[in-house]
Scaffold this active site. Structure first.
Site, PDB file in Angstrom:
ATOM      1  N   GLU A 171     -13.103  -6.256  32.651  1.00 55.61           N
ATOM      2  CA  GLU A 171     -13.517  -6.606  31.302  1.00 55.61           C
ATOM      3  C   GLU A 171     -12.712  -7.773  30.730  1.00 55.61           C
ATOM      4  O   GLU A 171     -13.285  -8.671  30.127  1.00 55.61           O
ATOM      5  CB  GLU A 171     -13.301  -5.346  30.446  1.00 55.61           C
ATOM      6  CG  GLU A 171     -14.166  -5.218  29.248  1.00 55.61           C
ATOM      7  CD  GLU A 171     -13.914  -3.903  28.503  1.00 55.61           C
ATOM      8  OE1 GLU A 171     -13.040  -3.093  28.897  1.00 55.61           O
ATOM      9  OE2 GLU A 171     -14.598  -3.680  27.500  1.00 55.61           O
ATOM     10  N   LYS A 228     -11.333  -1.868  32.965  1.00 62.36           N
ATOM     11  CA  LYS A 228     -10.492  -2.628  32.029  1.00 62.36           C
ATOM     12  C   LYS A 228     -10.078  -3.961  32.638  1.00 62.36           C
ATOM     13  O   LYS A 228     -10.092  -5.002  31.975  1.00 62.36           O
ATOM     14  CB  LYS A 228      -9.273  -1.776  31.673  1.00 62.36           C
ATOM     15  CG  LYS A 228      -8.730  -1.995  30.318  1.00 62.36           C
ATOM     16  CD  LYS A 228      -9.180  -0.964  29.312  1.00 62.36           C
ATOM     17  CE  LYS A 228     -10.667  -0.922  29.149  1.00 62.36           C
ATOM     18  NZ  LYS A 228     -11.122   0.122  28.261  1.00 62.36           N
ATOM     19  N   TRP A 245     -10.186   4.266   5.601  1.00 64.39           N
ATOM     20  CA  TRP A 245     -10.838   4.486   6.899  1.00 64.39           C
ATOM     21  C   TRP A 245     -10.997   5.991   6.948  1.00 64.39           C
ATOM     22  O   TRP A 245     -10.027   6.723   7.132  1.00 64.39           O
ATOM     23  CB  TRP A 245      -9.930   3.941   8.006  1.00 64.39           C
ATOM     24  CG  TRP A 245     -10.308   4.349   9.382  1.00 64.39           C
ATOM     25  CD1 TRP A 245      -9.815   5.416  10.099  1.00 64.39           C
ATOM     26  CD2 TRP A 245     -11.232   3.701  10.250  1.00 64.39           C
ATOM     27  NE1 TRP A 245     -10.388   5.449  11.347  1.00 64.39           N
ATOM     28  CE2 TRP A 245     -11.253   4.426  11.472  1.00 64.39           C
ATOM     29  CE3 TRP A 245     -12.057   2.582  10.125  1.00 64.39           C
ATOM     30  CZ2 TRP A 245     -12.064   4.056  12.551  1.00 64.39           C
ATOM     31  CZ3 TRP A 245     -12.851   2.230  11.201  1.00 64.39           C
ATOM     32  CH2 TRP A 245     -12.847   2.957  12.391  1.00 64.39           C
ATOM     33  N   ASN A 263      -2.126   7.292   2.747  1.00 68.31           N
ATOM     34  CA  ASN A 263      -2.497   7.149   4.164  1.00 68.31           C
ATOM     35  C   ASN A 263      -1.904   8.331   4.902  1.00 68.31           C
ATOM     36  O   ASN A 263      -0.778   8.727   4.618  1.00 68.31           O
ATOM     37  CB  ASN A 263      -1.891   5.887   4.785  1.00 68.31           C
ATOM     38  CG  ASN A 263      -2.552   4.639   4.295  1.00 68.31           C
ATOM     39  OD1 ASN A 263      -3.553   4.690   3.575  1.00 68.31           O
ATOM     40  ND2 ASN A 263      -1.993   3.502   4.692  1.00 68.31           N
ATOM     41  N   GLY A 264      -2.635   8.834   5.904  1.00 61.87           N
ATOM     42  CA  GLY A 264      -2.111   9.943   6.690  1.00 61.87           C
ATOM     43  C   GLY A 264      -2.999  11.161   6.543  1.00 61.87           C
ATOM     44  O   GLY A 264      -4.143  11.056   6.093  1.00 61.87           O
ATOM     45  N   LYS A 288     -17.922  -5.230  20.720  1.00 56.93           N
ATOM     46  CA  LYS A 288     -17.206  -3.972  20.453  1.00 56.93           C
ATOM     47  C   LYS A 288     -18.175  -2.804  20.330  1.00 56.93           C
ATOM     48  O   LYS A 288     -17.898  -1.707  20.791  1.00 56.93           O
ATOM     49  CB  LYS A 288     -16.375  -4.117  19.174  1.00 56.93           C
ATOM     50  CG  LYS A 288     -15.515  -2.904  18.855  1.00 56.93           C
ATOM     51  CD  LYS A 288     -14.380  -2.745  19.858  1.00 56.93           C
ATOM     52  CE  LYS A 288     -13.617  -1.458  19.706  1.00 56.93           C
ATOM     53  NZ  LYS A 288     -12.864  -1.125  20.924  1.00 56.93           N
ATOM     54  N   HIS A 318     -15.649   5.224  54.265  1.00 57.55           N
ATOM     55  CA  HIS A 318     -17.109   5.223  54.412  1.00 57.55           C
ATOM     56  C   HIS A 318     -17.716   3.872  54.030  1.00 57.55           C
ATOM     57  O   HIS A 318     -18.916   3.791  53.790  1.00 57.55           O
ATOM     58  CB  HIS A 318     -17.713   6.346  53.561  1.00 57.55           C
ATOM     59  CG  HIS A 318     -17.269   7.709  54.002  1.00 57.55           C
ATOM     60  ND1 HIS A 318     -17.642   8.265  55.205  1.00 57.55           N
ATOM     61  CD2 HIS A 318     -16.403   8.598  53.438  1.00 57.55           C
ATOM     62  CE1 HIS A 318     -17.077   9.454  55.342  1.00 57.55           C
ATOM     63  NE2 HIS A 318     -16.307   9.677  54.284  1.00 57.55           N
ATOM     64  N   CYS A 356      -5.403   3.780   6.908  1.00 60.26           N
ATOM     65  CA  CYS A 356      -5.993   3.139   5.739  1.00 60.26           C
ATOM     66  C   CYS A 356      -5.025   2.067   5.262  1.00 60.26           C
ATOM     67  O   CYS A 356      -3.962   1.880   5.841  1.00 60.26           O
ATOM     68  CB  CYS A 356      -6.209   4.156   4.643  1.00 60.26           C
ATOM     69  SG  CYS A 356      -7.145   5.586   5.192  1.00 60.26           S
ATOM     70  N   ARG A 398      -9.137  -4.861   9.605  1.00 57.67           N
ATOM     71  CA  ARG A 398      -9.179  -3.701  10.492  1.00 57.67           C
ATOM     72  C   ARG A 398     -10.468  -2.906  10.326  1.00 57.67           C
ATOM     73  O   ARG A 398     -10.679  -1.923  11.020  1.00 57.67           O
ATOM     74  CB  ARG A 398      -7.978  -2.794  10.219  1.00 57.67           C
ATOM     75  CG  ARG A 398      -6.680  -3.543  10.357  1.00 57.67           C
ATOM     76  CD  ARG A 398      -5.536  -2.674  10.690  1.00 57.67           C
ATOM     77  NE  ARG A 398      -5.313  -1.594   9.738  1.00 57.67           N
ATOM     78  CZ  ARG A 398      -4.311  -0.760   9.845  1.00 57.67           C
ATOM     79  NH1 ARG A 398      -3.459  -0.894  10.814  1.00 57.67           N
ATOM     80  NH2 ARG A 398      -4.144   0.201   8.963  1.00 57.67           N
ATOM     81  N   GLU A 402     -11.620   3.762  35.230  1.00 58.53           N
ATOM     82  CA  GLU A 402     -11.279   3.158  33.935  1.00 58.53           C
ATOM     83  C   GLU A 402     -10.356   1.954  34.129  1.00 58.53           C
ATOM     84  O   GLU A 402     -10.522   0.914  33.478  1.00 58.53           O
ATOM     85  CB  GLU A 402     -10.632   4.228  33.027  1.00 58.53           C
ATOM     86  CG  GLU A 402     -10.095   3.732  31.693  1.00 58.53           C
ATOM     87  CD  GLU A 402     -11.147   3.048  30.816  1.00 58.53           C
ATOM     88  OE1 GLU A 402     -12.340   3.114  31.110  1.00 58.53           O
ATOM     89  OE2 GLU A 402     -10.721   2.394  29.845  1.00 58.53           O
TER      90      GLU A 402
HETATM   91  C1  AGP Z   1     -14.507  -0.299  26.783  1.00 56.93           C
HETATM   92  O1  AGP Z   1     -13.385  -1.064  26.990  1.00 56.93           O
HETATM   93  C2  AGP Z   1     -15.731  -1.001  26.545  1.00 56.93           C
HETATM   94  N1  AGP Z   1     -15.635  -2.081  25.688  1.00 56.93           N
HETATM   95  C3  AGP Z   1     -17.043  -0.249  26.580  1.00 56.93           C
HETATM   96  O2  AGP Z   1     -17.190   0.239  27.867  1.00 56.93           O
HETATM   97  C4  AGP Z   1     -17.238   0.909  25.586  1.00 56.93           C
HETATM   98  O3  AGP Z   1     -16.412   1.972  25.925  1.00 56.93           O
HETATM   99  C5  AGP Z   1     -18.714   1.343  25.584  1.00 56.93           C
HETATM  100  O4  AGP Z   1     -19.515   0.287  25.171  1.00 56.93           O
HETATM  101  C6  AGP Z   1     -18.967   2.566  24.732  1.00 56.93           C
HETATM  102  O5  AGP Z   1     -18.655   2.318  23.415  1.00 56.93           O
HETATM  103  P1  AGP Z   1     -18.535   3.490  22.372  1.00 56.93           P
HETATM  104  O6  AGP Z   1     -17.394   4.338  22.783  1.00 56.93           O
HETATM  105  O7  AGP Z   1     -18.331   2.816  21.052  1.00 56.93           O
HETATM  106  O8  AGP Z   1     -19.823   4.265  22.421  1.00 56.93           O
END
Ligand code: AGP
Length: 612
Positions: free
Chosen positions: A492, A489, A74, A100-101, A607, A508, A2, A27, A485
């Site tokens: 992305e 990343k 938050w 905060n905390g 996001k 394969h 927060c 934030r 993952e």
């Molecule tokens: C992760 O880096 C992504 N931006 C994306 O895959 C994300 O994880 C996905 O859209 C799910 O989002 P959420 O966790 O908010 O549901």
């Protein structure tokens, strides 16, 4: 997590607080409030929503007030409402606190204050207990009351308290949550983050854990944990506003990567009993009988959260012996799972607002399954609609590429796996205790992975990777979801085409793409199948692929069989993804920086994906 701002001086305090809170709002907070000292009274104004809503509620009143504290919240304990917003007042209204905390023992303190002193509580927050506790100890000395109060507290705090009987004074205390004092001329400030101070001063003192400060317009005195005065170094801040918001890092993503040791520590807080080595998940509302009867778990999520689910599956199956199916939410909603009694659905979503995940949650509930949500946002749609919620306490994540939220999702899933195993009796007590110990050691091990030396090693590798348009991530068992993952990343944010491949599957098909120099990032952390993974690596070597292995420092053989290695500290096979994924985050980050991509806001992505 927060935001805190406090002011004592000669200006209009309400304005200073609102402007400071606005500087922290980047934030993404959910409610805000201020307390202003007026004529021997502390006037509290709060609003759910943004700082602009609070500003409207304040409506330019109290222009003559020169002292006050403010907070943007938050939510962690209790949803974002006016009542749960800070500042919190004591019973008589004499004391106000912003915090905060997390106060870990807030329940027992609440009980004690209710039973011993007859205090009544107004909010669902853990923080409110601080205001009452300080009043309980108050005898004409706010500093002393704060010192006595925090001696009773277990948990983390950055707190600022004010008292109507000592009108110029603010008292601060810090443990595991940042607090910075800003020094002015005839005025002084306190804030949780530097951006809130920059408009007024660049002269600061950073409080350390266990320290207290008493602040009046003309003086700031610091005290150590034994209440003895301490001299503090004055730091001149040279950051501009933008750099300050990112904590001095070039991007939010890097800041969030570096915050992972703290995020993991917070997510573990209150959920493991260190002395017994047991996991205690009060959030999981399943009777022992229901847990014993569980026949299947569905994990439903998207993107990075889906990859966390894949790790969760392997951990739950291995430790608790319950079959787990993991689905990408957009697929789950259009297939016909065979639902039956004794099944549980787990949805994972950082934002708690992802449309596909929500649809999966609704479908599971409509078919009679209990749903457990793992999410980072209190009050989000997922948390409201699920039957039970296990929050990750990663704090707000701003970069589109999820990092600290993912790692805390892993921690939450490990806690679920160990907890289920404890109740089902599928894990020996000593093994469970070893895993719990391993989890508790993660913040320190993560710090090693994030050390300057480690980051430099990753950067050196990224100088190579940056020139390629294709890359492979390979791994087996728990290393495979981490490979997935890592590839996501890298795609992305660096826009390099990256493919994750179960190491045993290379032969394969994908092997056809391996030729001289092609970057192959191999995850090699699983002791039980080390030889198997190494033989898959040999196949890549034979085609001239350039292998960078992310492995454990004690796997000495690996370095002899690959082009270069990145060593992780020794770690239990099951928990290794927490450490290994962080090195893949750094690879993605430094490669993206090297290619000049827009790291925090990659093209075409958002996001929170709230459409199907
Ligand atoms: C992760 O880096 C992504 N931006 C994306 O895959 C994300 O994880 C996905 O859209 C799910 O989002 P959420 O966790 O908010 O549901």
């Amino acid at each position: 997590m927060c935001g805190i701002v406090g002011y004592t001086g000669k200006r209009e305090a309400g304005r200073v607080l609102i402007e400071g809170l606005k500087k922290l709002e980047y934030r993404g907070y959910d409610s805000a409030g201020v307390a202003l000292q007026e004529n021997g009274q502390l006037i509290v104004t709060k609003a759910a929503g943004s700082v602009a809503d609070l500003e409207k509620a304040l409506n330019d009143q109290f222009k003559e007030v020169r002292v006050g504290v403010g907070h943007t919240r938050w939510a962690t304990h209790g949803p974002p409402t006016d009542l749960n917003a800070h500042p919190h007042s004591s019973v008589s209204g004499k004391i106000v606190v912003v915090h905060n905390g997390i106060i870990e023992n807030h329940r027992s303190l609440r009980r004690r204050l209710t039973e011993e002193a007859g205090y009544r509580f107004n909010s669902e927050t853990d923080s409110e207990v601080l205001a009452h506790l300080i009043e309980y100890y108050y005898q004409d000395d706010l500093l002393e009351a704060v010192q006595r109060a925090v001696a009773d507290v277990e948990g983390s705090y950055a707190l600022v308290a004010a008292c109507s009987e000592e009108p110029d004074l603010l008292v601060c205390a810090r443990q595991d949550s940042p607090l910075i004092i800003g020094l002015g001329d005839g005025e002084n400030f306190v804030a949780s983050d530097i951006p809130a101070l920059l408009a007024h001063t660049r002269k600061t003192c950073i409080m350390e854990d266990g320290e207290f400060a008493s602040i009046t317009p003309d003086k700031v005195i610091f005290y150590d944990a034994d209440s003895l005065p301490v001299e503090k170094e004055v730091l001149q801040i040279t950051w501009n506003q933008e750099a300050a918001e990112k904590g001095g890092y070039d991007h939010f993503m890097l800041k969030e990567i570096m915050e992972q040791p703290a995020a993991v520590r917070e997510t573990l807080r209150q959920r493991v009993d260190v002395s017994s080595g047991l996991v205690e998940l009060q959030e999981l509302d399943l009777t022992p009988e229901q847990i014993l009867n569980l026949d299947k778990i569905y994990i439903i999520a998207c993107g990075t959260a889906y990859h966390a689910g894949l790790v969760g599956k392997l951990a739950i199956e291995k430790l608790a012996g319950i079959p787990v199916e993991v689905d990408v939410a957009s697929e789950f909603r259009y297939r016909t799972p065979v639902f039956a009694e004794n099944q549980l659905a787990v949805v994972i979503s950082q934002s708690g607002e992802t449309a596909d995940t929500l649809a999966g949650l609704r479908m599971a509930r409509a078919r009679g399954l209990k749903v457990l949500a793992i999410t980072n946002v209190v009050g989000s749609s997922v948390s409201r609609e699920a039957d039970q919620v296990l929050y990750t306490w990663a704090g707000p994540e701003i970069a589109v590429a999820s990092t600290k939220a993912y790692v805390t999702q892993l921690v939450a899933l490990y806690l679920v796996a160990i907890y289920l195993a404890q109740i089902r009796g599928t894990l020996e007590a000593a093994k469970a205790a070893e895993l719990v110990k391993g989890l508790l050691g993660m913040p320190d091990q993560l710090k090693q992975v994030l050390s300057e030396e480690s980051v430099a090693a990753i950067q050196a590798y990224c100088d190579y990777l940056v020139k390629w348009d294709h890359a492979f991530f390979i791994g087996r068992n728990l290393d495979y979801p981490v490979a997935m993952e890592g590839a996501l990343k890298l795609k992305e944010i660096s826009y390099i085409h990256a493919e994750a491949c179960a190491a045993g599957e290379l032969k394969h098909g994908p092997l056809a793409l391996i030729e001289k120099g092609v970057p192959v990032i191999a995850l090699v952390t699983q002791e039980a199948i080390l030889d198997k993974t190494l033989s898959n690596i040999q196949v890549v070597n034979a085609r001239g692929g350039a292998v960078f292995a992310i492995t454990r420092e004690d796997f000495k053989d690996v370095s002899r069989q690959v082009d270069s290695v990145f060593n992780l500290p020794r770690v239990n096979d099951v928990l290794a993804p927490i450490l290994s994924v962080v090195s893949t985050q750094l690879i993605a980050y430094y490669t993206a920086v090297g290619r000049g991509s827009s790291v925090d806001k990659p093209r075409n992505l958002a996001k929170s994906v709230t459409v199907e």
